[in-house]
Design a protein around this motif. Structure first.
Motif, mmCIF file in Angstrom:
data_model
loop_
_atom_site.group_PDB
_atom_site.id
_atom_site.type_symbol
_atom_site.label_atom_id
_atom_site.label_comp_id
_atom_site.label_asym_id
_atom_site.label_seq_id
_atom_site.Cartn_x
_atom_site.Cartn_y
_atom_site.Cartn_z
ATOM 1 N N GLY A 1 0.785 -1.232 0.000
ATOM 2 C CA GLY A 1 0.000 0.000 0.000
ATOM 3 C C GLY A 1 0.806 1.264 0.000
ATOM 4 N N TYR A 2 2.140 1.168 0.180
ATOM 5 C CA TYR A 2 2.931 2.392 0.219
ATOM 6 C C TYR A 2 3.327 2.831 -1.191
ATOM 7 C CZ TYR A 2 6.330 5.938 1.262
ATOM 8 O OH TYR A 2 6.989 7.144 1.321
ATOM 9 N N GLY A 3 3.181 4.121 -1.456
ATOM 10 C CA GLY A 3 3.714 4.719 -2.671
ATOM 11 C C GLY A 3 2.968 4.411 -3.941
ATOM 12 N N ARG A 4 1.764 3.795 -3.831
ATOM 13 C CA ARG A 4 0.961 3.504 -5.012
ATOM 14 C C ARG A 4 -0.472 3.919 -4.720
ATOM 15 N NH1 ARG A 4 4.896 0.193 -4.005
ATOM 16 N NH2 ARG A 4 6.298 -0.500 -5.679
ATOM 17 N N TYR A 5 -1.135 4.453 -5.730
ATOM 18 C CA TYR A 5 -2.499 4.944 -5.530
ATOM 19 C C TYR A 5 -3.394 3.823 -4.999
ATOM 20 C CZ TYR A 5 -1.394 9.222 -8.137
ATOM 21 O OH TYR A 5 -0.860 10.413 -8.548
ATOM 22 N N ARG A 6 -4.198 4.171 -3.994
ATOM 23 C CA ARG A 6 -5.133 3.207 -3.416
ATOM 24 C C ARG A 6 -6.574 3.565 -3.777
ATOM 25 N NH1 ARG A 6 -2.888 2.030 2.630
ATOM 26 N NH2 ARG A 6 -3.912 0.032 2.232
ATOM 27 N N HIS A 7 -6.732 4.501 -4.694
ATOM 28 C CA HIS A 7 -8.062 4.904 -5.151
ATOM 29 C C HIS A 7 -7.927 5.397 -6.592
ATOM 30 C CE1 HIS A 7 -6.118 8.456 -3.291
ATOM 31 N NE2 HIS A 7 -6.558 9.050 -4.378
ATOM 32 N N SER A 8 -9.001 5.434 -7.305
ATOM 33 C CA SER A 8 -8.995 5.887 -8.699
ATOM 34 C C SER A 8 -9.124 7.400 -8.758
ATOM 35 C CB SER A 8 -10.147 5.232 -9.469
ATOM 36 O OG SER A 8 -11.388 5.747 -8.993
ATOM 37 N N TYR A 9 -8.893 7.929 -9.952
ATOM 38 C CA TYR A 9 -9.065 9.370 -10.152
ATOM 39 C C TYR A 9 -10.537 9.751 -9.984
ATOM 40 C CZ TYR A 9 -8.794 13.947 -12.419
ATOM 41 O OH TYR A 9 -8.871 15.290 -12.683
ATOM 42 N N ALA A 10 -11.449 8.871 -10.406
ATOM 43 C CA ALA A 10 -12.877 9.139 -10.212
ATOM 44 C C ALA A 10 -13.224 9.223 -8.731
ATOM 45 C CB ALA A 10 -13.703 8.050 -10.902
ATOM 46 N N ASP A 11 -12.606 8.360 -7.924
ATOM 47 C CA ASP A 11 -12.829 8.433 -6.477
ATOM 48 C C ASP A 11 -12.360 9.769 -5.923
ATOM 49 O OD1 ASP A 11 -13.841 5.858 -6.488
ATOM 50 O OD2 ASP A 11 -11.894 4.940 -6.048
ATOM 51 N N LEU A 12 -11.212 10.259 -6.417
ATOM 52 C CA LEU A 12 -10.703 11.551 -5.967
ATOM 53 C C LEU A 12 -11.688 12.669 -6.308
ATOM 54 C CD1 LEU A 12 -7.984 13.079 -4.920
ATOM 55 C CD2 LEU A 12 -7.753 13.639 -7.333
ATOM 56 N N LEU A 13 -12.190 12.662 -7.535
ATOM 57 C CA LEU A 13 -13.138 13.702 -7.944
ATOM 58 C C LEU A 13 -14.385 13.672 -7.068
ATOM 59 C CD1 LEU A 13 -13.003 13.558 -11.861
ATOM 60 C CD2 LEU A 13 -11.746 15.054 -10.319
ATOM 61 N N ALA A 14 -14.861 12.477 -6.738
ATOM 62 C CA ALA A 14 -16.063 12.359 -5.919
ATOM 63 C C ALA A 14 -15.847 12.873 -4.508
ATOM 64 C CB ALA A 14 -16.527 10.904 -5.893
ATOM 65 N N ALA A 15 -14.584 12.851 -4.048
ATOM 66 C CA ALA A 15 -14.288 13.266 -2.673
ATOM 67 C C ALA A 15 -14.121 14.768 -2.536
ATOM 68 C CB ALA A 15 -13.030 12.555 -2.184
ATOM 69 N N HIS A 16 -14.092 15.504 -3.643
ATOM 70 C CA HIS A 16 -13.823 16.945 -3.597
ATOM 71 C C HIS A 16 -14.965 17.727 -4.214
ATOM 72 C CE1 HIS A 16 -9.585 16.861 -2.242
ATOM 73 N NE2 HIS A 16 -9.594 15.667 -2.818
ATOM 74 N N ALA A 17 -15.291 18.847 -3.585
ATOM 75 C CA ALA A 17 -16.314 19.741 -4.120
ATOM 76 C C ALA A 17 -15.774 20.458 -5.353
ATOM 77 C CB ALA A 17 -16.724 20.751 -3.052
ATOM 78 N N GLU A 18 -16.681 20.998 -6.155
ATOM 79 C CA GLU A 18 -16.286 21.765 -7.324
ATOM 80 C C GLU A 18 -15.594 23.057 -6.895
ATOM 81 O OE1 GLU A 18 -16.552 21.238 -10.667
ATOM 82 O OE2 GLU A 18 -17.148 19.172 -10.209
ATOM 83 N N LEU A 19 -14.617 23.481 -7.698
ATOM 84 C CA LEU A 19 -13.956 24.755 -7.442
ATOM 85 C C LEU A 19 -14.941 25.895 -7.680
ATOM 86 C CD1 LEU A 19 -11.153 26.289 -6.986
ATOM 87 C CD2 LEU A 19 -11.152 26.528 -9.465
ATOM 88 N N VAL A 20 -14.989 26.837 -6.730
ATOM 89 C CA VAL A 20 -15.809 28.028 -6.908
ATOM 90 C C VAL A 20 -14.935 29.093 -7.554
ATOM 91 C CG1 VAL A 20 -17.160 29.820 -5.776
ATOM 92 C CG2 VAL A 20 -17.209 27.462 -4.905
ATOM 93 N N PRO A 21 -15.198 29.452 -8.812
ATOM 94 C CA PRO A 21 -14.341 30.438 -9.482
ATOM 95 C C PRO A 21 -14.402 31.790 -8.790
ATOM 96 C CG PRO A 21 -15.720 29.247 -11.060
ATOM 97 C CD PRO A 21 -16.247 28.932 -9.700
ATOM 98 N N LEU A 22 -13.251 32.431 -8.698
ATOM 99 C CA LEU A 22 -13.155 33.777 -8.134
ATOM 100 C C LEU A 22 -12.500 34.701 -9.153
ATOM 101 C CD1 LEU A 22 -11.962 33.078 -4.474
ATOM 102 C CD2 LEU A 22 -14.292 33.507 -5.260
ATOM 103 N N ALA A 23 -12.735 35.989 -8.960
ATOM 104 C CA ALA A 23 -12.152 36.966 -9.886
ATOM 105 C C ALA A 23 -10.640 36.934 -9.856
ATOM 106 C CB ALA A 23 -12.661 38.360 -9.546
#
Length: 705
Positions: A130-152
């Motif tokens: 489990g060390y040094g190798r991804y333990r989740h997919s990129y889709a899992d990462l996207l699901a774990a993070h809210a959308e960026l709120v654009p700022l000026a």
């Protein structure tokens, strides 16, 4: 053609638009708006002129062009790859380092297969499951993070309307070919493609002062059967190296190919035209290459080209010649400085490059008299480089820093005796006068204050092109509460482990602490987790909460722990983002990227820049573009902190020649001319007709001839 289009878009931020013959306008306006919306998601937008022009085209044409434009700018900011993070919630929920290691060991002890790895006497933590190798997919990462709120405050880079691809490529060709300073390796490769495309065009550079650029242009001229631009014997050697797929800088040996008879005759005729007795002194510097080239060119088949034959005789030692440098060194070694100055009278650039040494060993007034005469015959780049050197001799330096063409750097104590202030003052005045005389008439001069602290690009060799990249020694302001730098790499053939780290120092460059795979965080910085291989690409991040930082000096670095060097990996790049503390989003958000460029160089430790907090409390980036030699394997931030701090201090405390200096000289000229000269970080909207616009991508054009 697609490669040329991409070059224009990424190097000039201009979109070439050619109207197809017989095109019937359709739904181009709708397609243009869709393209603009897609561009905004990665921090770009179309200028009004570009939007208007696209709206006049058929929708299908706009869609095809938009796909290429979007791909080019996404790669420019590093959004063409998927940036996953080891810890899925980064920067939140990153565990304590010891807690993380203990958790991995518990997992291993419960695994009957892995338990053998943790038995004494040897414990390799990096081999734990489990060390040094991804333990989740990129889709899992996207699901774990809210959308960026654009700022000026997010970056929005404007793409301007360009002319036809042929016209835009020709303009970029003339700019690169005529540059007064050496180009980066990527720009030299771009010039090769542009020279081949423009070889038969009537627009050709008036002069090509940099020898490497001239060799690349000569490759295209030789292939097109056009006259060569040659005035030294070394020009011919560089051309032969380039035609053989070798190094036109002559830094590494070239294996010469077999040349066709017409090529041999052209090269030997060019060599014969410039091989005067005085020119033979340059042969000794590259005598082995000349001997190998002679075996390929067969000069004995051309007895009427006797002067060319003498070049190869000198290389083989059959004709004794002494170079100017050899005679100068002999005079200096014998303490005959006056003789050395006299010998250098016909080589003004060489005299000025040795001025510091000559002032310390000879009669300063006589040396300055010779330097004043030489100033008129030296290149603008030599004058500016000497100006920067001498202004740094006015005050003692912490140390001397040396860098080579690959960005490899080292420091030594400054043991040179000081130069008398009166001599330095006179020399600086002479240089200022000569540089001012060569500058173009600015007309009405408009300078963006943000560009004043950008260093003049006296050499571009160590600077990989990208977005937001400035020359070594430049200062740029940091806007934002969170500063996040990142590295992404993808291995080509073998397991490759790069480590993103940060060295943090106090105001006196002491009391070091670090963030890396051995220390995941402190009170204001967080590491995203260590990855030890990248068959499909890997990304690492370090988050800095600037308002909470207790150290005023932060030096990010990328260590090659194991595997492929930067220039052998399939891909390797570094950059940084800034965002507001309230913005969440993914670890990598393209519209928050302020800087991104490729990693390359022969070193094993990359030092892109240093982050500094000034006395006013504001944070700024000072650009380093340095590489340390490092060790063959297992480089860590802890092992190079002394060298890193010395190099960073040498660059930070050096008084670099900046745009502020040239802007002052331009203003001093005074002018009633009708045109406008604009210097800024970005091109202005709708500049007046006939304006001269200089941005970081074209700043080299300000260096006087």
């Amino acid at each position: 053609m697609d490669n040329l289009e991409k070059l224009v878009i990424t190097r000039r931020l201009r979109v070439p638009v050619d109207a197809p013959a017989g095109a019937v306008p359709g739904w181009g306006e709708t397609a243009a708006r869709q393209l603009d919306a897609a561009l905004l998601s990665v921090g770009f937008t179309c200028s009004p002129a570009l939007l208007g022009r696209l709206a006049e085209l058929p929708g299908e044409t706009v869609v095809d062009l938009g796909v290429r434009v979007l791909a080019a700018v996404r790669e420019l900011v590093g959004d063409h790859v998927r940036h996953n993070a080891y810890f899925i919630d980064f920067p939140a929920n990153v565990p304590d380092t010891l807690e993380f290691w203990a958790g991995l060991m518990r997992e291993a002890l419960l695994d009957p297969v892995a338990v053998d790895r943790v038995r004494p006497p040897v414990l390799d933590l990096l081999t734990l499951p489990g060390y040094g190798r991804y333990r989740h997919s990129y889709a899992d990462l996207l699901a774990a993070h809210a959308e960026l709120v654009p700022l000026a405050a997010d970056r929005v880079t404007v793409l301007e309307l360009g002319g036809s691809l042929e016209a835009e490529a020709a303009g970029l060709y003339l700019s690169l070919a005529g540059a007064e300073t050496p180009l980066a390796a990527e720009d030299l490769a771009a010039l090769r493609a542009l020279a081949a495309f423009c070889a038969d065009r009537p627009e050709q550079p008036e002069r090509i002062p940099v020898r490497e650029n001239r060799a690349v242009v000569n490759e295209a001229r030789l292939a097109a059967g056009r006259p060569l631009l040659v005035d030294t014997v070394t020009d011919v050697l560089r051309l032969a190296c380039g035609c053989s797929g070798g190094d036109v800088t002559l830094a590494v040996p070239t294996r010469f190919r077999s040349f066709r008879r017409a090529e041999r005759r052209t090269l030997l005729e060019a060599l014969d035209a410039v091989a005067s007795p005085a020119a033979l002194g340059d042969v000794q510097r590259h005598r082995e290459r000349w001997k190998r080239l002679g075996e390929r060119l067969h000069p004995h088949e051309y007895p009427h080209l006797a002067r060319a034959a003498r070049v190869f005789e000198a290389a083989r030692g059959e004709r004794r010649v002494v170079s100017l440098d050899g005679r100068v060194e002999a005079a200096l070694s014998a303490g005959r400085t006056a003789e050395a100055v006299e010998l250098l009278g016909n080589a003004p650039g060489a005299l000025l490059r040795r001025l510091d040494h000559l002032l310390r060993t000879g009669s300063a007034p006589a040396v300055l008299d010779a330097a004043e005469k030489a100033a008129a015959g030296a290149s603008g780049r030599v004058l500016l480089s000497l100006r920067e050197h001498l202004q740094n001799r006015l005050a003692p330096a912490a140390g001397r820093v040396f860098t080579n063409r690959y960005g490899r750097a080292w420091t030594t104590p400054d043991s040179r005796p000081p130069l008398a202030r009166e001599f330095l003052t006179r020399a600086l005045a002479v240089l200022d006068e000569e540089i001012t005389r060569r500058l173009p008439d600015p007309g009405e001069l408009i300078v963006d204050p943000d560009v004043l602290d950008v260093a003049l690009p006296l050499s571009g060799k160590a600077v990989a092109p990208g977005i937001g990249v400035l020359p070594r020694g430049s200062l740029s302001a940091v806007d934002g509460e969170l500063f996040r730098f990142f590295v992404h790499w993808r291995q080509a053939a073998r397991r490759t482990d790069y480590d993103l780290s940060a060295l943090m120092l106090d105001a006196s460059y002491g009391d070091p602490e670090h963030i890396s795979w051995t220390n995941y965080g402190n009170g204001f910085a967080t590491y995203s987790g260590d990855l030890v291989e990248a068959p499909d690409g890997a990304s690492e991040f370090i988050d800095i909460r600037l308002a909470e930082a207790t150290r005023p000096i932060i030096i990010p670095q990328v260590n090659i722990y194991d595997g492929e060097p930067f220039d052998e990996a399939a891909e390797a790049f570094f950059g940084y983002m800034t965002r507001d503390a309230a913005q969440e989003g993914r670890p990598f958000e393209p519209r928050t990227v302020r800087m991104k460029s490729d990693l390359r160089g022969s070193g094993r430790v990359a030092l892109p820049f240093v982050l500094l907090r000034g006395d006013d409390g504001r944070w700024r980036v000072k650009w380093l573009h340095l590489y340390l030699k490092g060790f063959p394997h297992f480089n860590q931030v802890e092992g190079n902190r002394v060298t890193t701090s010395l190099l960073a201090r040498s660059i930070v405390e050096r008084d670099h020649l900046r745009v502020r200096y040239l802007a002052g000289l331009l203003r001093a000229r005074g002018s009633a001319a009708a045109h406008t000269t604009y210097i800024g970080l970005e091109a202005p909207a709708d500049p007046p007709p006939g304006s001269r616009v200089y941005t970081p991508g074209t700043l080299h054009e300000l260096i006087p001839a």
